[in-house]
Each structure stands twice: as structure tokens, then as C-alpha cells.
Design an enzyme around this catalytic site. Structure first.
Site, mmCIF file in Angstrom:
data_model
loop_
_atom_site.group_PDB
_atom_site.id
_atom_site.type_symbol
_atom_site.label_atom_id
_atom_site.label_comp_id
_atom_site.label_asym_id
_atom_site.label_seq_id
_atom_site.Cartn_x
_atom_site.Cartn_y
_atom_site.Cartn_z
ATOM 1 C CG HIS A 92 -4.147 -1.649 -1.313
ATOM 2 N ND1 HIS A 92 -4.777 -0.411 -1.317
ATOM 3 C CD2 HIS A 92 -3.754 -1.860 -0.046
ATOM 4 C CE1 HIS A 92 -4.728 0.103 -0.099
ATOM 5 N NE2 HIS A 92 -4.117 -0.754 0.697
ATOM 6 C CB SER A 112 -0.941 -0.005 1.198
ATOM 7 O OG SER A 112 -0.190 -0.037 2.399
ATOM 8 C CE LYS A 145 -7.614 -0.891 2.187
ATOM 9 N NZ LYS A 145 -6.791 -1.878 2.872
HETATM 10 C C1 LIG Z 1 -6.761 -2.317 4.297
HETATM 11 C C2 LIG Z 1 -5.982 -3.565 4.420
HETATM 12 C C3 LIG Z 1 -6.358 -4.570 5.317
HETATM 13 C C4 LIG Z 1 -7.513 -4.399 6.278
HETATM 14 O O1 LIG Z 1 -8.725 -4.409 5.594
HETATM 15 P P1 LIG Z 1 -10.089 -4.214 6.459
HETATM 16 O O2 LIG Z 1 -11.115 -4.980 5.699
HETATM 17 O O3 LIG Z 1 -10.341 -2.741 6.478
HETATM 18 O O4 LIG Z 1 -9.837 -4.771 7.806
HETATM 19 C C5 LIG Z 1 -5.639 -5.745 5.334
HETATM 20 N N1 LIG Z 1 -4.582 -5.932 4.505
HETATM 21 C C6 LIG Z 1 -4.167 -4.977 3.641
HETATM 22 C C7 LIG Z 1 -3.003 -5.222 2.734
HETATM 23 C C8 LIG Z 1 -4.853 -3.756 3.583
HETATM 24 O O5 LIG Z 1 -4.444 -2.812 2.747
#
Ligand SMILES: *Cc1c(COP(=O)(O)O)cnc(C)c1O
Length: 398
Positions: free
Chosen positions: A213, A185, A244
Site C-alpha cells: 500500500h 491497510s 495495486k
Molecule cells: C494486497 C496485499 C498483499 C497481496 O498482494 P497480491 O500481489 O495481490 O498477492 C500482500 N501484502 C499486503 C500488505 C497487501 O495489502
């Protein structure tokens, strides 16, 4: 409350503030979109949401959420194995498994829980986990909860990954699992899953990835990093989020072979001891998958926006981490300058956030911009113009 304890907490908070590490939250008063309104009433171009496909406020998604709320109620009031499983949850599990190319899937309240509840049920002390050093916090926590031995390889370094695989095998590990973010990220690095698959095959290891992502837009039909790298259907375990690109509300999943998913249903603690997604999110997530399986228009527009912005911001004189992901890290290096740039951009009507140590290494401060399919060309042109102006004022570009 114990006043010594409160004083201790206050001094911790003061320490964070004086070290420049205190995070404050900006309040917005509108849904996510190409623009958002901040609490002071200004409308600004939003370049920092994970709203890659613009689905957080897509009319079809909102309509599906309303419909599920009407037909299936507001909440589950139960964990899955007591009376918390609706037809919507089963349908979503089948649909997300198919979408990412796996046999079955299990839902969690968040991807944080999917990762937190993955390792301990599947791997024991005779086993080994090999993990990229920049993996997400939830993966690190999940690995900590298991008794397996651990190897950490240098970020995205395939030679170092192979060193770990050899060492784990030499130590006599029963099963070895390699785990990596599909996309990282902070840098937008895309994991080399084709090479990783070959290495895992050579050393008889399982390959597992976190697609938070990537699901919904990486690869020609948006299935994820494995599609992008030509290894769709060849990943052993995939975790991901509905929070996301896939709608942006919340919820996570783990997709894998049936045996993996069934054992997780029996033993994964965040699944056993926590409510699942509200029906409205399950219903809306199914509508998201309908949309994405029916057309690649949104991911195509996102790819166009990304290509345009990456080119235009470099032409404006900024240095970006090269790549093709809609995460565009604009390198400033100096933490104070990064914060000044973000603050000035907000005045100029562009909402971005500066990232600095400890989120990224010291001296590597940056503005992480994220593209979305909701951005039209005029939003991006205006953003680049504002970057150019603020960059000149701060002496970052000529
Ligand atoms: C955002 C993210 C998470 C957490 O996701 P949630 O569903 O908001 O708990 C886990 N792993 C990665 C790589 C992320 O970017």
C-alpha cells in the site's frame, strides 16, 4: 460427491451467513476508473479500489501490455529456471530494485507468494522473526512456514517492539528479522520506519517491510514508506505488489541485497514451483516505472485528492482515523450501521464497502475509502455530498 461432506460445507456457509460474516462479490462490467458500472447498469463513483495512481486503465500501460503481448506472447508455459525467463522479466527485476532503492529483486506471481516464500529460505530455527500484530495474512502465513522463533509486538508500538528485540537477543537468536507492513491497510497507519531502523541497528536486527500500500506514491517521488520516513536505501528487504498502485494487474516482488535475492531464486518455493508474470504484465509494469520515474504528477494529484477528501469528510461531520494516507477509514463503529451506510451510498451512486469484525476489531466498524489520482474534484465533491446525506438519514451526523 459425499453428501455428508456437502451438508457439512453448507452448514459452515450457513453459519457464516447467520453471523453476518458472509462476503458477497459485486460484479462490475467496466475497467477500473473514477467511476465503474455495476451489473445492473448503474454508473457509480468508485471509492474502494487499490487503484491509487489510476494506472489500471492508463492508456500508456494498456499500450505497453499490448506491445508485450505482440512481441513476447501470451504465457510462459514454464517456471523461471526451466525456460520461463524473458528479457522483460530481467529488465523488470532491475527496474523495480532501482525504484525501491535495493540492489536486486526477484519476481513472484503475487505479493502473497513473495511473503509466503520469504522467511523459510532465509531464516532457520536458530533465528527469530519479530512481527507487528496487524501484519497482512500473507506475512503471517510466510512466518508460519519458517522454523524461526516468533515474537509479535503490539501494532505500531515501538516500546513493545524493543521488548521483543531484547527478548529475542537474550534467548540467543543468531539472526533477528523485524517485519512490518509499510502501510497498514485497514487504518492507513504509516509504519515508523525511522524509529524502527534505529531500534534494529541498536539490537542488530534486519528490517524488512511489505510495501503493497505504498510503492508508487508514498514519499516525495513515490518510492515508498522508507522515502516518506527518510530512510530510503536503509531497509534490508522490501516486498511489494504490481497489483495495486503499480498497474493493478498482478505480480509481486522481493527486493534486497544480491545475496538475499540469489538465495531466494534457489530456495523460495513459490518461485521455484509456480509460473511467473505473463509477459504483458512484465512489459506494462516496466512502462509504469517509466511513467513514475519521469513525473510525480500522479502521486501529487493523489496527495491533493487525499488532503481535500480528508478535510471535506470531517467538515461533513464524520470521524476519520487521522493521517495522510489515501486510505481514509471513516469510523461508524457499529457493524450494522456501516453496512446500511454502504448500501445507501450505493443507491446514491457511490461505491464503498463496510468493514467489520473479524477484518477489524469488534465495535470498530468503518467504511474504508481509498483515494485515486483518477478522481477529479467533482467526483469527490459528489461523494462527500452523498456521505453527508446518507449520514444524516442514518443519524450518524447532524
Ligand atoms: C494486497 C496485499 C498483499 C497481496 O498482494 P497480491 O500481489 O495481490 O498477492 C500482500 N501484502 C499486503 C500488505 C497487501 O495489502
Amino acid at each position: 460427491m459425499n453428501t455428508t461432506f456437502l451438508a457439512h460445507l453448507q452448514s459452515e456457509l450457513d453459519g457464516l451467513k447467520s453471523a453476518g460474516l458472509f462476503k458477497s462479490e459485486r460484479v462490475i462490467t467496466t475497467p477500473q476508473g473514477a467511476t465503474v458500472r455495476t451489473a445492473d447498469g448503474r454508473e457509480v463513483i468508485n471509492l474502494c479500489a487499490n487503484n491509487y495512481l489510476g494506472l489500471s486503465s492508463h492508456p500508456k500501460v494498456i499500450e505497453a501490455a499490448h506491445e508485450a503481448l505482440r512481441t513476447h506472447g501470451y504465457g510462459m508455459s514454464s517456471v523461471r529456471f526451466i525456460c520461463g525467463t524473458q528479457d522483460l522479466h530481467k529488465t523488470l527485476e532491475h527496474r523495480i530494485a532501482r525504484f525501491v532503492g535495493c540492489e536486486d529483486a526477484i519476481l513472484y506471481a503475487a505479493a502473497f507468494d513473495a511473503n509466503g516464500g520469504l522467511f523459510e529460505p532465509l531464516l532457520g530455527e536458530q533465528d527469530a522473526i519479530v512481527s507487528d500484530e496487524l501484519n497482512h495474512a500473507s506475512i503471517i502465513d510466510g512466518i508460519r512456514l519458517s522454523k524461526a522463533s516468533r515474537w509479535r509486538y503490539k501494532h505500531n508500538d515501538m516500546a513493545d517492539l524493543e521488548r521483543c528485540l531484547k527478548e529475542a537477543r537474550e534467548k540467543g537468536a543468531r539472526f533477528v528479522m523485524v517485519f512490518s507492513d509499510g502501510v497498514f491497510s485497514m487504518d492507513g497507519t504509516i509504519a515508523q520506519l525511522d524509529t524502527m531502523r534505529a531500534l534494529c541497528d541498536r539490537h542488530d536486527a534486519l528490517l524488512a517491510i511489505d510495501e503493497c500500500h505504498a510503492s508508487g506514491f508514498m514519499g516525495r517521488t513515490g518510492r515508498g514508506t522508507h522515502e516518506h520516513r527518510g530512510v530510503f536505501g536503509k531497509i534490508d528487504v522490501i516486498t511489494g505488489t504490481f497489483g495495486k498502485a503499480l498497474g493493478g494487474a498482478s505480480g509481486g516482488f522481493t527486493a534486497a541485497r544480491r545475496e538475499v535475492v540469489e538465495l531466494l531464486r534457489q530456495r523460495s518455493r513459490p518461485y521455484l514451483f509456480s509460473n511467473t508474470l505473463m509477459p504483458a504484465i512484465a512489459g506494462a509494469s516496466i512502462a509504469v516505472l517509466d511513467l513514475l520515474e519521469g513525473s510525480t504528477a500522479l502521486r501529487d494529484k493523489l496527495a491533493d485528492n487525499t488532503a481535500y477528501f480528508r478535510r471535506a469528510i470531517v467538515e461533513a461531520g464524520f470521524e476519520v482515523k487521522p493521517g495522510e494516507h489515501p486510505i481514509v477509514p471513516i469510523m461508524v463503529y457499529d457493524a450494522v450501521k456501516a453496512q446500511q451506510l454502504a448500501a445507501r451510498l450505493l443507491e446514491l451512486g457511490v461505491y464503498v464497502v463496510g468493514f467489520f469484525f473479524p477484518v477489524v476489531p469488534k465495535g470498530q466498524a468503518r467504511i474504508r475509502v481509498q483515494m485515486s489520482a483518477v478522481h477529479d474534484r467533482h467526483h469527490l465533491e459528489a461523494a462527500v455530498k452523498a456521505f453527508a446525506q446518507a449520514g444524516k438519514e442514518l443519524g450518524l451526523v447532524k
